[in-house]
Structures are given as structure tokens and as C-alpha cells.
Design an enzyme around this catalytic site. Sequence first.
Site, mmCIF file in Angstrom:
data_model
loop_
_atom_site.group_PDB
_atom_site.id
_atom_site.type_symbol
_atom_site.label_atom_id
_atom_site.label_comp_id
_atom_site.label_asym_id
_atom_site.label_seq_id
_atom_site.Cartn_x
_atom_site.Cartn_y
_atom_site.Cartn_z
ATOM 1 N N ASN A 90 7.960 37.457 36.262
ATOM 2 C CA ASN A 90 7.659 38.457 35.236
ATOM 3 C C ASN A 90 6.460 38.090 34.361
ATOM 4 O O ASN A 90 5.885 38.942 33.688
ATOM 5 C CB ASN A 90 8.946 38.612 34.383
ATOM 6 C CG ASN A 90 8.725 39.307 33.088
ATOM 7 O OD1 ASN A 90 8.581 40.536 33.063
ATOM 8 N ND2 ASN A 90 8.684 38.557 31.996
ATOM 9 N N TYR A 160 -6.134 44.203 35.388
ATOM 10 C CA TYR A 160 -4.678 44.217 35.195
ATOM 11 C C TYR A 160 -4.021 45.142 36.222
ATOM 12 O O TYR A 160 -3.059 44.768 36.903
ATOM 13 C CB TYR A 160 -4.374 44.675 33.773
ATOM 14 C CG TYR A 160 -2.907 44.752 33.426
ATOM 15 C CD1 TYR A 160 -2.164 43.605 33.173
ATOM 16 C CD2 TYR A 160 -2.261 45.992 33.336
ATOM 17 C CE1 TYR A 160 -0.813 43.679 32.842
ATOM 18 C CE2 TYR A 160 -0.917 46.072 33.011
ATOM 19 C CZ TYR A 160 -0.197 44.913 32.760
ATOM 20 O OH TYR A 160 1.147 44.994 32.438
ATOM 21 N N LYS A 164 -1.473 44.220 39.338
ATOM 22 C CA LYS A 164 -0.109 44.758 39.359
ATOM 23 C C LYS A 164 0.140 45.647 40.572
ATOM 24 O O LYS A 164 1.258 45.701 41.090
ATOM 25 C CB LYS A 164 0.142 45.540 38.067
ATOM 26 C CG LYS A 164 0.159 44.666 36.820
ATOM 27 C CD LYS A 164 1.356 43.755 36.838
ATOM 28 C CE LYS A 164 1.468 42.885 35.610
ATOM 29 N NZ LYS A 164 2.711 42.101 35.600
ATOM 30 N N THR A 195 6.800 44.888 23.013
ATOM 31 C CA THR A 195 6.761 43.417 23.108
ATOM 32 C C THR A 195 5.437 42.962 22.491
ATOM 33 O O THR A 195 4.579 43.800 22.186
ATOM 34 C CB THR A 195 6.765 42.988 24.587
ATOM 35 O OG1 THR A 195 5.529 43.436 25.174
ATOM 36 C CG2 THR A 195 7.939 43.565 25.356
HETATM 37 N N1 LIG Z 1 4.865 45.551 27.397
HETATM 38 C C1 LIG Z 1 4.510 46.565 28.169
HETATM 39 O O1 LIG Z 1 4.173 47.663 27.685
HETATM 40 C C2 LIG Z 1 4.527 46.409 29.671
HETATM 41 C C3 LIG Z 1 4.429 47.570 30.464
HETATM 42 C C4 LIG Z 1 4.451 47.445 31.831
HETATM 43 C C5 LIG Z 1 4.577 46.186 32.413
HETATM 44 N N2 LIG Z 1 4.657 45.069 31.633
HETATM 45 C C6 LIG Z 1 4.796 43.782 32.298
HETATM 46 O O2 LIG Z 1 5.999 43.189 31.872
HETATM 47 C C7 LIG Z 1 5.898 41.764 31.953
HETATM 48 C C8 LIG Z 1 6.322 41.152 30.642
HETATM 49 O O3 LIG Z 1 5.462 41.649 29.657
HETATM 50 P P1 LIG Z 1 5.783 41.556 28.114
HETATM 51 O O4 LIG Z 1 5.361 42.851 27.544
HETATM 52 O O5 LIG Z 1 7.137 41.041 27.878
HETATM 53 O O6 LIG Z 1 4.658 40.483 27.726
HETATM 54 P P2 LIG Z 1 4.593 39.320 26.660
HETATM 55 O O7 LIG Z 1 5.502 39.600 25.524
HETATM 56 O O8 LIG Z 1 3.164 39.057 26.418
HETATM 57 O O9 LIG Z 1 5.191 38.129 27.485
HETATM 58 C C9 LIG Z 1 4.488 37.610 28.562
HETATM 59 C C10 LIG Z 1 5.214 36.349 28.998
HETATM 60 O O10 LIG Z 1 4.518 35.763 30.105
HETATM 61 C C11 LIG Z 1 4.288 34.393 29.831
HETATM 62 N N3 LIG Z 1 3.103 33.969 30.557
HETATM 63 C C12 LIG Z 1 1.907 34.624 30.649
HETATM 64 N N4 LIG Z 1 1.059 33.943 31.425
HETATM 65 C C13 LIG Z 1 1.730 32.835 31.853
HETATM 66 C C14 LIG Z 1 1.392 31.750 32.676
HETATM 67 N N5 LIG Z 1 0.181 31.645 33.242
HETATM 68 N N6 LIG Z 1 2.310 30.804 32.927
HETATM 69 C C15 LIG Z 1 3.544 30.880 32.368
HETATM 70 N N7 LIG Z 1 3.924 31.898 31.579
HETATM 71 C C16 LIG Z 1 3.024 32.859 31.316
HETATM 72 C C17 LIG Z 1 4.186 34.318 28.307
HETATM 73 O O11 LIG Z 1 4.561 33.071 27.828
HETATM 74 P P3 LIG Z 1 3.595 31.934 27.270
HETATM 75 O O12 LIG Z 1 2.503 32.613 26.490
HETATM 76 O O13 LIG Z 1 4.516 31.093 26.446
HETATM 77 O O14 LIG Z 1 3.107 31.231 28.487
HETATM 78 C C18 LIG Z 1 5.266 35.319 27.910
HETATM 79 O O15 LIG Z 1 6.530 34.698 27.941
HETATM 80 C C19 LIG Z 1 4.461 41.484 32.344
HETATM 81 O O16 LIG Z 1 4.396 41.279 33.729
HETATM 82 C C20 LIG Z 1 3.730 42.758 31.968
HETATM 83 O O17 LIG Z 1 2.553 42.940 32.706
HETATM 84 C C21 LIG Z 1 4.653 45.156 30.272
#
Ligand SMILES: NC(=O)c1ccc[n+]([C@@H]2O[C@H](COP(=O)([O-])OP(=O)(O)OC[C@H]3O[C@@H](n4cnc5c(N)ncnc54)[C@H](OP(=O)(O)O)[C@@H]3O)[C@@H](O)[C@H]2O)c1
Length: 257
Positions: A90, A160, A164, A195
Site C-alpha cells: 500500500n 503517479y 498506479k 489522509t
Molecule cells: N489519499 C488518497 O486520496 C488516495 C486515493 C487513491 C489512492 N491512494 C493510495 O493509497 C495508498 C495510501 O495512501 P495514503 O493516502 O494513506 O498516504 P499517506 O498517508 O501519505 O501514507 C503513505 C504511506 O506510505 C509510506 N511510504 C511511502 N513511501 C514509502 C517507501 N518508499 N517505503 C516505505 N514506506 C513508504 C509512508 O510512510 P513513511 O513516510 O513513514 O515511509 C506512509 O505510511 C497509496 O498507495 C496511495 O497512492 C490514496
Amino acid sequence: MPTLANKVAIVTGASTGIGYAAAKLFAREGAAVVVAARRQKELDDLVDLINTEGGKALALVGDVGEEAFAKALVDKAVSHFGALDIAFNNAAILGAMGPVPEMSLTDWNQVIANNLTSAFLGAKYQLPAMAARKGGSLIFTSTFVGYTAGMPGMPGMAAYAASKAGLIGLTQVLASEHGPQNIRVNALLPGGTDTPAGREFASTPEAVAFVHNLHALKRMATPDEIAQSALYLASDASSFTTGSAMLVDGGVSINRV
Ligand SMILES: NC(=O)c1ccc[n+]([C@@H]2O[C@H](COP(=O)([O-])OP(=O)(O)OC[C@H]3O[C@@H](n4cnc5c(N)ncnc54)[C@H](OP(=O)(O)O)[C@@H]3O)[C@@H](O)[C@H]2O)c1
């Protein structure tokens, strides 16, 4: 009986947002979870919370774009909890946003490495562990962006979106190739979710209103709502679901504003 009783799961991107909510939920549903991200304190606090609630968790800090870390996560799940049944891959970044003519190759490569190559590396080590268990569920977090919408009004998401959309191709091929081993592979496509990443994307009141309005439900998801869908894909409730790109997007994809 909890939904994930006796299961072992890896959840990446567990320090915040969707991954944090999913790790908590999986543990409440009985899974032993290995949680991963780059920030130690956030992961330690999550592990403490899960243990306080009577669950089982341990944290591994590292970068999902590194092969040694992908291997270490699986090794940890197997050596500490005895197996691997579920991998919720994720973790992702939005990366530097901007129109392609102004995007550097370095910025492009960073997003692809972080979001797509990391998925390949995860699967590379997770699939054999699941095969040894005679089955499993592998989940990648993708998005509707670049799949059902090009995001007019919020340009700059080419890297991005490409990373994806690549996950959906990976999902389909892995589901086909590993279905005979009883391993299910699915992509989860959230809509806008409240988030840290969601707030980075929608960082002004105008942008928030714009994003809410894109959805048929006129709001963003909570991380817990998306975690429930990850739980569905992780659990036997979805035992005949594989190779899917599952939209959990509040109607973004069918909404025309
Ligand atoms: N929020 C939205 O609107 C949305 C919509 C569609 C899809 N998504 C997808 O949902 C997923 C979660 O997103 P979120 O919104 O929860 O994002 P978020 O709050 O920014 O969390 C992202 C997480 O990924 C970790 N991370 C990022 N790069 C990393 C790396 N290289 N190695 C290890 N950990 C890493 C971050 O932790 P650290 O910084 O501690 O490493 C954090 O725990 C993502 O795949 C995102 O693309 C989000």
C-alpha cells in the site's frame, strides 16, 4: 471467529493513512501483522496500540523500493509468525507533481520506483511464501486516477497515474499466473481519502471542495472505509475475487460534474 484468525499479514505504508487503518483493522480481526514504513516512531506507536488491544504486531522500518527490505519483510513474517497469508502493498508517494514537459527524469523515476517497482519487489518475495502456505491474498493499492479519470482541473499526476495503472497490469498477470497456486491478486482503487497524502493533494479549501465535488457522495473517504475494503480482499469473504481492479471511489468514476 474473527475474519482473519490465524492469518499473517504484511501491511506497507502503515505509519499513516490507509495503511495505518488497515493494519489496526487486520489485527483486530485476528491477523498477526508485520507493519512497514520509513518512520520508526509512528510504527512503534502502532505496534504498541495493537499489542495493548491484545493483537500481534511487529514493525520493520525501511524503504519498499529496496529489494533487501522486500525480502526482509517476508523473512520477518515467516520467522516470527510462521507464514505469510496476506500482503497489503500500500505504500506510495504522490511525488513531484507537474506537467510532463517540465518533469525531470529523476522525479519520474522516483515515483515509478517507489510505487511500482516496489510492488514487483514485494510480489517477488511474497508469492513464494504464499505458495508454501498453499494460498494467499496479495493486494496492491492503486487509484482511479489514470484508470477512470485523467483528473482535469488538477493536472500534473502523470507519473503517479502511470505507476498506479502499472499496478493493475501487474495485478492481472500475477492473478492469472498464480491462480493455480490458490493465490488471489487484486488491486484496490480508493477515491479521495482523508489522509496526509489526501490533504497534500487537496491543500486549500478550494481544492478540498473541488475534490469532494468530484465524488457522487460529495465527500472523501475516511481511511477506515478503505481499510474495510482491504479487509474484504484480504479475507475469505472475497474467495472468488482475483485479478480485479476494485473501485472503492465514492462514485468518482461514474460522476460527471
Ligand atoms: N489519499 C488518497 O486520496 C488516495 C486515493 C487513491 C489512492 N491512494 C493510495 O493509497 C495508498 C495510501 O495512501 P495514503 O493516502 O494513506 O498516504 P499517506 O498517508 O501519505 O501514507 C503513505 C504511506 O506510505 C509510506 N511510504 C511511502 N513511501 C514509502 C517507501 N518508499 N517505503 C516505505 N514506506 C513508504 C509512508 O510512510 P513513511 O513516510 O513513514 O515511509 C506512509 O505510511 C497509496 O498507495 C496511495 O497512492 C490514496
